[in-house]
Scaffold this motif. Structure first.
Motif, PDB file in Angstrom:
ATOM      1  N   TYR A   1       0.856  -1.272   0.090  1.00 43.40           N
ATOM      2  CA  TYR A   1      -0.060   0.062   0.123  1.00 43.40           C
ATOM      3  C   TYR A   1       0.830   1.325   0.216  1.00 43.40           C
ATOM      4  O   TYR A   1       0.405   2.239  -0.701  1.00 43.40           O
ATOM      5  CB  TYR A   1      -0.989   0.094   1.159  1.00 43.40           C
ATOM      6  N   ALA A   2       1.936   1.120   0.684  1.00 42.95           N
ATOM      7  CA  ALA A   2       2.770   2.364   0.862  1.00 42.95           C
ATOM      8  C   ALA A   2       3.358   2.802  -0.404  1.00 42.95           C
ATOM      9  O   ALA A   2       3.643   3.820  -0.914  1.00 42.95           O
ATOM     10  CB  ALA A   2       3.950   2.297   1.754  1.00 42.95           C
ATOM     11  N   LEU A   3       3.720   1.647  -1.215  1.00 41.98           N
ATOM     12  CA  LEU A   3       4.486   1.874  -2.726  1.00 41.98           C
ATOM     13  C   LEU A   3       3.480   2.252  -3.765  1.00 41.98           C
ATOM     14  O   LEU A   3       3.883   2.848  -4.628  1.00 41.98           O
ATOM     15  CB  LEU A   3       5.194   0.598  -2.849  1.00 41.98           C
ATOM     16  N   ARG A   4       2.241   1.682  -3.431  1.00 43.21           N
ATOM     17  CA  ARG A   4       1.090   1.904  -4.869  1.00 43.21           C
ATOM     18  C   ARG A   4       0.208   3.107  -4.413  1.00 43.21           C
ATOM     19  O   ARG A   4      -0.668   3.189  -5.176  1.00 43.21           O
ATOM     20  CB  ARG A   4       0.584   0.712  -5.042  1.00 43.21           C
ATOM     21  N   THR A   5       0.157   3.618  -3.190  1.00 41.50           N
ATOM     22  CA  THR A   5      -0.980   4.580  -2.791  1.00 41.50           C
ATOM     23  C   THR A   5      -0.238   5.875  -2.546  1.00 41.50           C
ATOM     24  O   THR A   5       0.646   6.109  -1.538  1.00 41.50           O
ATOM     25  CB  THR A   5      -1.605   3.960  -1.747  1.00 41.50           C
ATOM     26  N   GLN A   6      -0.315   6.859  -3.430  1.00 42.73           N
ATOM     27  CA  GLN A   6       0.119   8.181  -3.329  1.00 42.73           C
ATOM     28  C   GLN A   6      -0.126   8.904  -1.963  1.00 42.73           C
ATOM     29  O   GLN A   6       0.716   9.640  -1.044  1.00 42.73           O
ATOM     30  CB  GLN A   6      -0.188   9.038  -4.535  1.00 42.73           C
ATOM     31  N   GLU A   7      -1.369   8.750  -1.548  1.00 48.98           N
ATOM     32  CA  GLU A   7      -2.011   9.539  -0.451  1.00 48.98           C
ATOM     33  C   GLU A   7      -1.082   9.191   0.664  1.00 48.98           C
ATOM     34  O   GLU A   7      -0.951   9.787   1.749  1.00 48.98           O
ATOM     35  CB  GLU A   7      -3.447   9.360  -0.102  1.00 48.98           C
ATOM     36  N   LEU A   8      -0.980   7.862   0.935  1.00 46.81           N
ATOM     37  CA  LEU A   8      -0.252   7.174   2.029  1.00 46.81           C
ATOM     38  C   LEU A   8       1.254   7.581   2.039  1.00 46.81           C
ATOM     39  O   LEU A   8       1.861   7.880   2.913  1.00 46.81           O
ATOM     40  CB  LEU A   8      -0.222   5.611   1.856  1.00 46.81           C
ATOM     41  N   ARG A   9       1.847   7.603   0.730  1.00 46.26           N
ATOM     42  CA  ARG A   9       3.332   8.154   0.608  1.00 46.26           C
ATOM     43  C   ARG A   9       3.475   9.205   1.295  1.00 46.26           C
ATOM     44  O   ARG A   9       4.275   9.768   1.783  1.00 46.26           O
ATOM     45  CB  ARG A   9       3.909   7.662  -0.749  1.00 46.26           C
ATOM     46  N   VAL A  10       2.534  10.101   0.773  1.00 50.50           N
ATOM     47  CA  VAL A  10       2.597  11.497   1.194  1.00 50.50           C
ATOM     48  C   VAL A  10       2.407  11.721   2.698  1.00 50.50           C
ATOM     49  O   VAL A  10       3.049  12.588   3.566  1.00 50.50           O
ATOM     50  CB  VAL A  10       1.683  12.453   0.732  1.00 50.50           C
ATOM     51  N   GLY A  11       1.484  11.051   3.397  1.00 53.89           N
ATOM     52  CA  GLY A  11       1.313  11.005   4.618  1.00 53.89           C
ATOM     53  C   GLY A  11       2.602  10.692   5.498  1.00 53.89           C
ATOM     54  O   GLY A  11       2.832  11.014   6.682  1.00 53.89           O
ATOM     55  N   PHE A  12       3.327   9.380   4.933  1.00 59.52           N
ATOM     56  CA  PHE A  12       4.313   8.951   5.475  1.00 59.52           C
ATOM     57  C   PHE A  12       5.485   9.762   5.700  1.00 59.52           C
ATOM     58  O   PHE A  12       6.495  10.334   6.473  1.00 59.52           O
ATOM     59  CB  PHE A  12       4.955   7.690   4.811  1.00 59.52           C
ATOM     60  N   GLN A  13       5.621  10.601   4.451  1.00 58.23           N
ATOM     61  CA  GLN A  13       6.689  11.896   4.440  1.00 58.23           C
ATOM     62  C   GLN A  13       6.626  12.778   5.277  1.00 58.23           C
ATOM     63  O   GLN A  13       7.559  13.259   6.097  1.00 58.23           O
ATOM     64  CB  GLN A  13       6.664  12.365   3.023  1.00 58.23           C
ATOM     65  N   ARG A  14       5.299  13.157   5.423  1.00 60.34           N
ATOM     66  CA  ARG A  14       5.117  14.387   6.578  1.00 60.34           C
ATOM     67  C   ARG A  14       5.284  13.805   8.090  1.00 60.34           C
ATOM     68  O   ARG A  14       5.630  14.452   8.919  1.00 60.34           O
ATOM     69  CB  ARG A  14       3.494  14.596   6.219  1.00 60.34           C
TER      70      ARG A  14
END
Length: 321
Positions: free
Chosen positions: A297-310
């Motif tokens: 999910y982290a690799l394929r979902t942009q919203e989650l990636r942005v959330g992880f980065q923040r």
């Protein structure tokens, strides 16, 4: 044989604990497996906790799809924690003994979490079905109340229907052997040591597999068949690609989860010839999905990636780039 026995009220000898021997055929060097298993366990805990914190803190992720993902993360943590700590205790401290009550509790927890994971995949499939096939009605159908009701129904269904598994196992008489050639308390592995008939246990195990996991799998694939049919009717290639991309992560995890279940079931039939294979697959199926799900999910979902980065303080860095 290391056997701990007690005398019951009906004068039948009854074991008071089981001995988990670990992986058959590799007892002498099985402790080396503790390294990959402990790393997978730490990855499962860390990644799923990261998903939970990210979903909680990011208001943009307070959507049904991510709420179901949060429930899946909790289930994954529960499943991995039910199994791996005891296995590591066997490998590191030679703590092979487990009381009957703890063994039956582990049987219940394993069945409940496995069925719960299957149920959450069904919830997520229904969510994607409504989102793609009925996009205009999606906000009114899949609401926060829908997520709560669907999740609670899965908890009640799995929690109640799996109760007979440890109850039936506890009603058997274990009067001779207490050594389990396994590293966890599996239902059939434990009841095979019983001195009385276990036909009812086998029947209910089969019933549970078909009624819960089997029905979930059938409904999940039916949902995606309808989704594919709906997507193929779209005239725009861009719309088709976008619709399929929203399901890709879910499809990958579903295929892995149910394929692994089928493989474990098939190899279990050949356990007499290859005793190590089904046991090893059973353990890996309980730890790899919890570690794999967040990564997919982290690799394929942009919203989650942005959330992880923040959450990790990388958001400003990425924006500057």
């Amino acid at each position: 044989m290391d056997t701990t026995l007690s005398i019951t009220n009906n004068s039948m000898i009854q074991v008071s604990e089981f001995i988990l021997l670990g992986f058959p055929g590799i007892h002498e060097w099985q402790h080396w497996l503790s390294l990959p298993l402990s790393l997978l366990y730490l990855l499962a805990l860390g990644a799923n906790l990261l998903i939970l914190i990210t979903i909680y803190r990011e208001s943009s992720l307070h959507q049904p799809m991510y709420q179901f993902l949060g429930v899946l993360a909790i289930v994954d943590i529960g499943l991995a924690t039910t199994i791996i700590p005891k296995i590591l205790a066997i490998f590191w401290f030679d703590n092979k003994a487990i009381s009957l009550s703890a063994c039956f509790a582990q049987i219940y927890a394993i069945h409940t979490f496995m069925c719960m994971e299957s149920g959450i995949f069904l919830c997520m499939a229904v969510d994607r079905y409504v989102a793609i096939c009925y996009p205009l009605r999606y906000p009114t159908i899949v609401t926060e109340a829908f997520v709560i009701k669907f999740t609670l129904s899965m908890i009640l269904r799995n929690g109640l229907l799996t109760i007979p598994v440890p109850v039936l196992a506890a009603q058997r008489h274990y009067c001779s052997k207490n050594e389990i050639d396994h590293c966890l308390c599996s239902n059939l592995g434990v009841t095979s040591l019983a001195c009385d008939d276990i036909t009812t246990n086998k029947f209910y195990q089969l019933f549970l597999a078909w009624v819960m996991v089997g029905s979930d799998m059938g409904l999940v694939f039916a949902s995606y068949a309808l989704i594919i049919r709906s997507v193929l009717r779209l005239k725009s290639a861009e719309a088709t690609s976008k619709a399929l991309s929203t399901c890709s992560s879910h499809v990958i995890l579903i295929l892995f989860f149910y394929t692994a279940i089928v493989v474990v079931s098939v190899t279990h039939l050949a356990r007499r010839r290859f005793p190590l294979v089904p046991i090893l697959l059973n353990v890996l199926h309980s730890i790899i999905p919890p570690a794999l799900n967040p990564m997919v999910y982290a690799l394929r979902t942009q919203e989650l990636r942005v959330g992880f980065q923040r959450l990790l303080g990388l958001g400003d860095t990425e924006s500057r780039k």
